[in-house]
Write a protein that holds these residues in place. Structure first.
Motif, PDB file in Angstrom:
ATOM      1  N   ALA A   1       1.167   9.863  -9.660  1.00 27.01           N
ATOM      2  CA  ALA A   1       1.877  11.112  -9.927  1.00 27.01           C
ATOM      3  C   ALA A   1       3.381  10.978  -9.725  1.00 27.01           C
ATOM      4  O   ALA A   1       4.143  11.888 -10.060  1.00 27.01           O
ATOM      5  CB  ALA A   1       1.331  12.222  -9.029  1.00 27.01           C
ATOM      6  N   GLU A   2       3.827   9.838  -9.191  1.00 28.15           N
ATOM      7  CA  GLU A   2       5.262   9.629  -8.972  1.00 28.15           C
ATOM      8  C   GLU A   2       5.989   9.480 -10.313  1.00 28.15           C
ATOM      9  O   GLU A   2       5.397   9.089 -11.313  1.00 28.15           O
ATOM     10  CB  GLU A   2       5.486   8.368  -8.136  1.00 28.15           C
ATOM     11  CG  GLU A   2       4.979   8.448  -6.705  1.00 28.15           C
ATOM     12  CD  GLU A   2       5.855   9.327  -5.815  1.00 28.15           C
ATOM     13  OE1 GLU A   2       6.955   9.717  -6.257  1.00 28.15           O
ATOM     14  OE2 GLU A   2       5.428   9.602  -4.682  1.00 28.15           O
ATOM     15  N   GLU A   3       7.285   9.795 -10.302  1.00 29.11           N
ATOM     16  CA  GLU A   3       8.089   9.696 -11.522  1.00 29.11           C
ATOM     17  C   GLU A   3       8.066   8.282 -12.087  1.00 29.11           C
ATOM     18  O   GLU A   3       7.987   8.082 -13.306  1.00 29.11           O
ATOM     19  CB  GLU A   3       9.530  10.119 -11.230  1.00 29.11           C
ATOM     20  CG  GLU A   3      10.420  10.133 -12.453  1.00 29.11           C
ATOM     21  CD  GLU A   3      11.813  10.643 -12.164  1.00 29.11           C
ATOM     22  OE1 GLU A   3      12.682  10.505 -13.045  1.00 29.11           O
ATOM     23  OE2 GLU A   3      12.047  11.166 -11.048  1.00 29.11           O
ATOM     24  N   VAL A   4       8.134   7.288 -11.196  1.00 28.46           N
ATOM     25  CA  VAL A   4       7.981   5.885 -11.614  1.00 28.46           C
ATOM     26  C   VAL A   4       6.763   5.326 -10.876  1.00 28.46           C
ATOM     27  O   VAL A   4       6.843   4.999  -9.694  1.00 28.46           O
ATOM     28  CB  VAL A   4       9.227   5.046 -11.282  1.00 28.46           C
ATOM     29  CG1 VAL A   4       9.037   3.609 -11.774  1.00 28.46           C
ATOM     30  CG2 VAL A   4      10.480   5.660 -11.905  1.00 28.46           C
ATOM     31  N   PRO A   5       5.626   5.223 -11.528  1.00 30.05           N
ATOM     32  CA  PRO A   5       4.426   4.711 -10.858  1.00 30.05           C
ATOM     33  C   PRO A   5       4.487   3.192 -10.741  1.00 30.05           C
ATOM     34  O   PRO A   5       5.321   2.537 -11.369  1.00 30.05           O
ATOM     35  CB  PRO A   5       3.291   5.133 -11.798  1.00 30.05           C
ATOM     36  CG  PRO A   5       3.940   5.167 -13.147  1.00 30.05           C
ATOM     37  CD  PRO A   5       5.360   5.628 -12.911  1.00 30.05           C
ATOM     38  N   PRO A   6       3.599   2.602  -9.930  1.00 35.22           N
ATOM     39  CA  PRO A   6       3.544   1.137  -9.845  1.00 35.22           C
ATOM     40  C   PRO A   6       3.087   0.536 -11.166  1.00 35.22           C
ATOM     41  O   PRO A   6       2.464   1.210 -11.998  1.00 35.22           O
ATOM     42  CB  PRO A   6       2.517   0.890  -8.732  1.00 35.22           C
ATOM     43  CG  PRO A   6       1.678   2.121  -8.706  1.00 35.22           C
ATOM     44  CD  PRO A   6       2.589   3.254  -9.061  1.00 35.22           C
TER      45      PRO A   6
ATOM     46  N   THR B   1      -2.382   7.034  -1.758  1.00 39.87           N
ATOM     47  CA  THR B   1      -3.586   7.062  -2.583  1.00 39.87           C
ATOM     48  C   THR B   1      -3.245   6.786  -4.049  1.00 39.87           C
ATOM     49  O   THR B   1      -2.090   6.899  -4.478  1.00 39.87           O
ATOM     50  CB  THR B   1      -4.268   8.438  -2.495  1.00 39.87           C
ATOM     51  OG1 THR B   1      -3.392   9.422  -3.070  1.00 39.87           O
ATOM     52  CG2 THR B   1      -4.567   8.805  -1.051  1.00 39.87           C
ATOM     53  N   TYR B   2      -4.267   6.454  -4.815  1.00 38.22           N
ATOM     54  CA  TYR B   2      -4.092   6.198  -6.245  1.00 38.22           C
ATOM     55  C   TYR B   2      -3.494   7.414  -6.944  1.00 38.22           C
ATOM     56  O   TYR B   2      -2.528   7.302  -7.709  1.00 38.22           O
ATOM     57  CB  TYR B   2      -5.434   5.829  -6.875  1.00 38.22           C
ATOM     58  CG  TYR B   2      -5.379   5.702  -8.382  1.00 38.22           C
ATOM     59  CD1 TYR B   2      -4.936   4.530  -8.981  1.00 38.22           C
ATOM     60  CD2 TYR B   2      -5.760   6.770  -9.202  1.00 38.22           C
ATOM     61  CE1 TYR B   2      -4.871   4.407 -10.365  1.00 38.22           C
ATOM     62  CE2 TYR B   2      -5.697   6.661 -10.580  1.00 38.22           C
ATOM     63  CZ  TYR B   2      -5.246   5.485 -11.155  1.00 38.22           C
ATOM     64  OH  TYR B   2      -5.182   5.377 -12.523  1.00 38.22           O
ATOM     65  N   ASP B   3      -4.083   8.588  -6.695  1.00 36.14           N
ATOM     66  CA  ASP B   3      -3.596   9.805  -7.352  1.00 36.14           C
ATOM     67  C   ASP B   3      -2.138  10.073  -7.000  1.00 36.14           C
ATOM     68  O   ASP B   3      -1.352  10.486  -7.858  1.00 36.14           O
ATOM     69  CB  ASP B   3      -4.455  11.004  -6.951  1.00 36.14           C
ATOM     70  CG  ASP B   3      -5.850  10.950  -7.557  1.00 36.14           C
ATOM     71  OD1 ASP B   3      -6.032  10.207  -8.548  1.00 36.14           O
ATOM     72  OD2 ASP B   3      -6.753  11.632  -7.037  1.00 36.14           O
TER      73      ASP B   3
ATOM     74  N   ASP C   1       0.799  -1.223   0.000  1.00 32.24           N
ATOM     75  CA  ASP C   1       0.000   0.000   0.000  1.00 32.24           C
ATOM     76  C   ASP C   1       0.834   1.276   0.000  1.00 32.24           C
ATOM     77  O   ASP C   1       0.368   2.327  -0.428  1.00 32.24           O
ATOM     78  CB  ASP C   1      -0.922   0.021   1.220  1.00 32.24           C
ATOM     79  CG  ASP C   1      -0.139   0.211   2.517  1.00 32.24           C
ATOM     80  OD1 ASP C   1       0.681  -0.678   2.845  1.00 32.24           O
ATOM     81  OD2 ASP C   1      -0.314   1.235   3.193  1.00 32.24           O
ATOM     82  N   LEU C   2       2.070   1.195   0.475  1.00 37.43           N
ATOM     83  CA  LEU C   2       2.863   2.409   0.698  1.00 37.43           C
ATOM     84  C   LEU C   2       3.915   2.569  -0.398  1.00 37.43           C
ATOM     85  O   LEU C   2       4.785   1.708  -0.569  1.00 37.43           O
ATOM     86  CB  LEU C   2       3.530   2.337   2.073  1.00 37.43           C
ATOM     87  CG  LEU C   2       4.290   3.577   2.543  1.00 37.43           C
ATOM     88  CD1 LEU C   2       3.363   4.790   2.590  1.00 37.43           C
ATOM     89  CD2 LEU C   2       4.892   3.337   3.928  1.00 37.43           C
ATOM     90  N   TYR C   3       3.841   3.676  -1.114  1.00 30.24           N
ATOM     91  CA  TYR C   3       4.759   3.868  -2.231  1.00 30.24           C
ATOM     92  C   TYR C   3       6.208   3.912  -1.774  1.00 30.24           C
ATOM     93  O   TYR C   3       7.079   3.268  -2.372  1.00 30.24           O
ATOM     94  CB  TYR C   3       4.427   5.157  -2.996  1.00 30.24           C
ATOM     95  CG  TYR C   3       5.314   5.339  -4.213  1.00 30.24           C
ATOM     96  CD1 TYR C   3       4.971   4.776  -5.438  1.00 30.24           C
ATOM     97  CD2 TYR C   3       6.523   6.036  -4.122  1.00 30.24           C
ATOM     98  CE1 TYR C   3       5.793   4.902  -6.548  1.00 30.24           C
ATOM     99  CE2 TYR C   3       7.358   6.166  -5.224  1.00 30.24           C
ATOM    100  CZ  TYR C   3       6.989   5.599  -6.432  1.00 30.24           C
ATOM    101  OH  TYR C   3       7.828   5.713  -7.520  1.00 30.24           O
TER     102      TYR C   3
END
Length: 262
Positions: free
Chosen positions: A238-243, A232-234, A207-209
């Motif tokens: 928005a991270e440079e490398v998303p999941p 959160t999803y948003d 759950d935690l980026y």
């Protein structure tokens, strides 16, 4: 969604929140267990042994044995034993880290002369423990911290975590530690070794980026973000490398697998 051959799973925020089982978590573990798909619970918690982690999960209704658990304590012990077998270790921490170090053939010493200083969460921390560890680091011991978690979720709220305790030694010695737990690659290396599958066949679920998802990204392992905890999803998208993927809960994964005939 690709069906993987092995699954690495976070605990807090992914499987449970305090004493509450998160929606879809138990069903997903049931699905993996019934399908004979290997899975490991990967936790930064260094205070508990794998048996203790497994007992908590079993008591909550999850299929789990000690063989399904990899802790930052286990990864820390492996890291030191690989680097210097039989090393002398000045240790701050509880049963989990001390057991792991001993089982890896490392010597736990109490004085200010050691090859390594290791700190894991210690709820009975004292000034004297800090002083001994700081002097050992200044005497040349390599500084290792089991994990960088600044806070520890509890029924009372967010308590100081191991990262907060570690910062005292960092400030006192001007030495930055090597962190072993998520998001570092060291704990993931231990998990990959235990599950014995190629990285391309694995997915890290959490759950935690900043810990779970980054640990997969840093290790070259696909990631699945569950929207059941902190990040959160948003925020993650928005991270440079998303999941690689993000789902509301793990029931969605089961449904996608079933719809795909997997």
């Amino acid at each position: 969604m690709k069906k993987y051959k092995g699954y690495l799973l976070d605990l807090d925020g992914t499987m449970y929140a305090g004493t509450r089982i998160i929606e879809g978590a138990k069903e997903f573990i049931d699905y993996l267990h019934e399908g004979n798909l290997p899975y490991l619970f990967v936790t930064n918690n260094a205070s508990k042994t794998p048996d203790e982690v497994a007992k908590k999960l079993t008591d909550m209704g999850f299929y789990c044995t000690a063989d399904n658990v990899v802790t930052s304590a286990m990864a820390t012990a492996m890291y030191i034993a690989d680097e210097q077998p039989g090393a002398d270790v000045c240790c701050i921490g509880g049963k989990g880290i001390r057991t792991a170090l001993s089982e890896a053939g490392l010597n736990i010493v109490e004085g200010e002369k050691a090859d390594y200083v290791v700190i894991g969460l210690d709820t009975a921390i004292t000034y004297d423990k800090y002083a001994t560890a700081a002097l050992a680091i200044r005497n040349g011991a390599k500084f290792i911290s089991t994990n960088p978690d600044r806070t520890l979720p509890s029924e009372r709220g967010l308590l100081p975590g191991n990262g907060a305790l570690t910062s005292v030694l960092t400030v006192a010695t001007d030495v930055e530690p090597t962190f072993i737990g998520k998001p570092a690659v060291h704990i993931m290396n231990k998990a990959v070794e235990m599950i014995n599958l190629p990285k391309e066949d694995l997915v890290m679920i959490g759950d935690l980026y900043m810990t779970d998802i980054l640990s997969g990204i840093n290790s070259g392992i696909d990631t699945l973000h569950v929207q059941t905890g902190v990040s959160t999803y948003d925020a993650v998208m928005a991270e440079e490398v998303p999941p690689t993927y993000s789902v509301k809960n793990l029931n969605e994964v089961i449904e996608m697998y079933k719809e795909g005939g997997l």
